[in-house]
Write an enzyme that holds these catalytic residues in place. Sequence first.
Site, PDB file in Angstrom:
ATOM      1  N   LYS A   1      46.876  38.377  50.108  1.00  0.00           N
ATOM      2  CA  LYS A   1      46.239  39.465  49.355  1.00  0.00           C
ATOM      3  C   LYS A   1      45.370  40.310  50.286  1.00  0.00           C
ATOM      4  CE  LYS A   1      46.768  36.900  45.124  1.00  0.00           C
ATOM      5  NZ  LYS A   1      46.274  35.896  44.178  1.00  0.00           N
TER       6      LYS A   1
ATOM      7  N   ASP B   1      43.526  41.063  37.660  1.00  0.00           N
ATOM      8  CA  ASP B   1      44.563  40.096  37.295  1.00  0.00           C
ATOM      9  C   ASP B   1      44.994  40.280  35.830  1.00  0.00           C
ATOM     10  OD1 ASP B   1      45.522  38.419  39.277  1.00  0.00           O
ATOM     11  OD2 ASP B   1      43.804  37.062  39.188  1.00  0.00           O
TER      12      ASP B   1
ATOM     13  N   GLN C   1      40.689  33.353  42.754  1.00  0.00           N
ATOM     14  CA  GLN C   1      41.951  32.637  42.960  1.00  0.00           C
ATOM     15  C   GLN C   1      41.950  31.346  42.136  1.00  0.00           C
ATOM     16  OE1 GLN C   1      44.643  33.783  44.903  1.00  0.00           O
ATOM     17  NE2 GLN C   1      45.647  32.095  43.847  1.00  0.00           N
TER      18      GLN C   1
END
Length: 284
Positions: A51, A118, A95
Amino acid sequence: MNIIDGKKVSARVKSEVREEAAVLGQKGISVGLAVVIVGDNPASRVYVNNKKKACAEVGFESYEYALPAETTQDELLALVKKLNDDKKVNGILVQLPLPKHIDENAIINAISPDKDVDAFHPTNVGHIMIGDFSFLPCTPAGVMELIAETGIDVCGKNCVVIGRSNIVGKPMAMLLLHKNGTVTMTHSRTKDLASVTSQADILVAAVGKAGFVTADMIKPGAVVIDVGMNRNAEGKLCGDVDFDGCCEKAGYITPVPGGVGPMTIAMLMRNTLTAAKIQNGCKD
Ligand code: NAP
């Protein structure tokens, strides 16, 4: 059989994002993504590195917060609050999975919906349900791009999703429904799964079991999208679909690696750009 090239499609998405980020840059607006990792899960470390690398490719700033596994829930909540208030951070990605002593939902709920790139926050999940959204969940959104790449219109097609997780299966079904697919969701309690999947014009597998989808489970000519990221006995990355067994029968199929995986990161970049535009009042 046609292989859908996720690397190619993701490169195109990232290049579009890079161009738009450059336009924002000319207006003095920089785009920033905060990536939070707790503990030392090796798979999570790889995802976070990828990322950060993607951020560099598209011209975003990335801010990594690597916290020890013993970090308390309150400490993590305090960091999320700080990032919510930080103007240079447009998107926040925590994460997953988090260590067991931290309630993932409490952390997701603490992220400002405007920075929830997200699209896991209940507010954004609600928007996706209604069909009025700014952020699409990255993996299902990436799958939709791959389906679009085939040129096949989802409208009226029989679409079957295997798996009903909050991050893949459920939003996947919603996105297919928004495109007027006739959608069936299946899961571990589904009876005679093969009889359902073999009706699918578009089949999306998000199960988490290597080689789970075999040729007898697919319809000839179907679009087969493999979300799975599993390790086989030799430690090699492989999907939920028995690629070698299915590739001749499928009309279109995604490989693993090189299919859905790169798309997830590309869509994260797109969401972060969208967040920056909204926060700076320049969303078209
Ligand atoms: P998950 O939360 O474990 O969900 C798996 C789903 O599969 C569940 O809904 C489960 O049903 C269903 N399932 C399990 N066994 C089944 C069976 N025998 N028949 C039918 N359905 C069955 O997993 P996830 O987070 O959705 O992830 C799925 C896979 O996608 C994993 O391999 C993951 O690593 C991968 N993934 C990839 C990306 C990417 O970027 N490419 C992103 C996210 C996830 P129940 O609900 O009934 O238990």
